[in-house]
Every structure is written in structure tokens, then in C-alpha cells.
Design an enzyme around this catalytic site. Structure first.
Site, mmCIF file in Angstrom:
data_model
loop_
_atom_site.group_PDB
_atom_site.id
_atom_site.type_symbol
_atom_site.label_atom_id
_atom_site.label_comp_id
_atom_site.label_asym_id
_atom_site.label_seq_id
_atom_site.Cartn_x
_atom_site.Cartn_y
_atom_site.Cartn_z
ATOM 1 N N THR A 1 -4.937 3.688 -7.020
ATOM 2 C CA THR A 1 -3.669 4.423 -7.046
ATOM 3 C C THR A 1 -3.122 4.395 -5.624
ATOM 4 O OG1 THR A 1 -4.604 6.583 -6.462
ATOM 5 C CG2 THR A 1 -4.591 6.004 -8.802
ATOM 6 N N ALA B 1 -8.438 7.009 -4.371
ATOM 7 C CA ALA B 1 -7.534 8.144 -4.159
ATOM 8 C C ALA B 1 -7.181 8.166 -2.672
ATOM 9 C CB ALA B 1 -8.230 9.444 -4.554
ATOM 10 N N ILE C 1 -12.264 6.734 -1.321
ATOM 11 C CA ILE C 1 -11.154 7.279 -0.522
ATOM 12 C C ILE C 1 -10.354 6.146 0.107
ATOM 13 C CG2 ILE C 1 -10.518 8.798 1.373
ATOM 14 C CD1 ILE C 1 -11.818 10.217 -1.076
ATOM 15 N N LYS C 2 -9.073 6.146 -0.214
ATOM 16 C CA LYS C 2 -8.189 5.113 0.325
ATOM 17 C C LYS C 2 -7.615 5.623 1.649
ATOM 18 C CE LYS C 2 -5.195 1.884 -2.070
ATOM 19 N NZ LYS C 2 -4.075 1.805 -3.004
ATOM 20 N N VAL C 3 -7.778 4.801 2.673
ATOM 21 C CA VAL C 3 -7.396 5.196 4.029
ATOM 22 C C VAL C 3 -6.498 4.099 4.606
ATOM 23 C CG1 VAL C 3 -8.309 5.729 6.331
ATOM 24 C CG2 VAL C 3 -9.641 6.345 4.299
#
Ligand code: E4P
Length: 212
Positions: A25, A54, A80-82
């Protein structure tokens, strides 16, 4: 090659959950759905048994980490998207040391992918469509990252992102990318070929004629 669906739409993901290996996402996709973020992520994790990305919205490393920890607690499959920034990489280092998986997003050069891998990123997401949009070669970027990663033993997987059409999927697989994250509409196109439709119709017609 694994196929992820690039969507925060629960109906789209539900329809193709049997096919895909994970979900990505981004803030734009989540904002479109008008469902609270944490609820979206929890429901996506129920639908697909694979990594669900996310994204954190903070721009400072410590705040990214603080934002990431509760997201990671939603489900074991949350990644975790960073964003690929200096602060983002500091956050990836910390999250990686805590055993929290990360997907480094907005990657536009092989050097960025190298730095992300060295910081312990589980995934890097080069955006091929956005490179093509500005007249560059999106798939050349994938090829460059694969070249670099093949020289070392990074566990980091390459997610071909910003996929716009089936040709991107074919080229990602042809180059040997680990994953392509694909919008719902493009995933549906992967099943189709006009000659398949003609063939199915003709077999059916011939079969029915023989029964008459
Ligand atoms: C990937 O993780 C991103 O969500 C996505 O692929 C971005 O695609 P876009 O360039 O079509 O917005």
C-alpha cells in the site's frame, strides 16, 4: 517471481487474494479508500497470507520508528514501508535491529538500493513506471540493482513497483526480479490474450455443434 497486489482496496485484494503472495500500500492508495489506516492493514493481513507493506508518514528517524512499532504489532506479516531518505535509512537500521521488516520505497537509483540493503532493508521498491514517465528506462534501473546485488550476499529482495502494464511484469520476470507489485487492473490483464478468447469460443462452438 512473486506477485504482490499494489492496492489498499479490500474488494480488489479479496478478489485476487488466492493469486497473490503479498500486498503493498502507499499513502495515496490508503487515502483513496476512506477506511482508517490501521483497520485497512489489519484486514489486508486477514485476506493475504504474505507480507503487507504499511508506510510511515514521519520524516524524522525517531518518529518513523515510533510510528512503525505499533504498525508492526498489528500482524506478524506487516512490513514497514520507509522512504529512501537519510532519516529513513536511520530508521531502517533501528527497525532491522529490532527484527521489524522494512520495505524501502521511492528508490530511483542503484546506489539508493545499495544503501538501503546495507542498512538492513528486507525489500527495496524501485519505481519503474515513474522513471518511464520522465523519459528514463525503468527496467534499466532494475537491471542495475540486480547487477549490484548479485555481487554481494544481501538478503534484500527487489520489488518492482510502479508497474503500469503487463510488459513491465514480463520484463521484471525476465530480468529475475524477486517480486513485482502490480495494480489490480494489470493483474487481471495477465490472464488475458485475444487468441485465448477466440480459441475458447471456437472449441465451445465446435463441441456444441457435435452435440446437436
Ligand atoms: C509501490 O509500492 C507503490 O505503492 C506503487 O507501485 C506506486 O505506483 P505509482 O507510481 O503508479 O503510484
Amino acid at each position: 517471481m512473486k506477485l504482490f497486489i499494489d492496492s489498499a482496496n479490500l474488494d480488489e485484494v479479496r478478489e485476487l487474494a488466492w493469486l497473490v503472495d503479498g500486498v503493498t500500500t502507499n499513502p495515496s492508495l490508503v487515502a483513496r479508500e476512506k477506511v482508517p489506516f490501521e483497520e485497512t492493514i489489519a484486514r489486508l493481513c486477514e485476506l493475504v497470507d504474505g507480507p503487507v507493506s504499511a508506510e510511515v508518514m514521519s520524516l524524522v528517524a525517531d518518529e518513523m520508528v515510533r510510528e512503525a512499532r505499533p504498525l508492526a504489532r498489528i500482524h506478524k506479516n506487516v512490513v514497514i514501508k520507509v522512504p529512501m531518505t537519510e532519516q529513513g535509512m536511520k530508521a531502517v537500521r533501528t527497525l532491522s535491529s529490532e527484527g521489524i521488516r522494512t520495505n524501502v520505497t521511492l528508490v530511483f537509483s542503484a546506489n539508493q538500493a545499495l544503501v538501503a540493503a546495507k542498512c538492513g532493508a528486507s525489500y527495496v521498491s524501485p519505481f519503474v513506471g515513474r522513471v518511464d514517465d520522465v523519459g528514463g528506462g525503468g527496467m534499466d534501473l532494475i537491471s542495475d540493482i540486480l547487477d549490484v546485488f548479485q555481487n554481494y550476499v544481501f538478503p534484500t529482495e527487489i520489488i518492482v513497483a510502479s508497474v503500469r502494464h503487463p510488459r513491465h511484469v514480463f520484463e521484471a520476470a525476465s530480468l529475475g526480479a524477486d517480486i513485482a507489485t502490480v495494480p489490480h487492473a494489470v493483474l487481471k490483464q495477465l490472464f488475458r490474450h485475444p487468441l485465448t478468447d477466440v480459441g475458447v469460443e471456437r472449441f465451445l462452438k465446435d463441441w456444441q455443434a457435435a452435440q446437436a
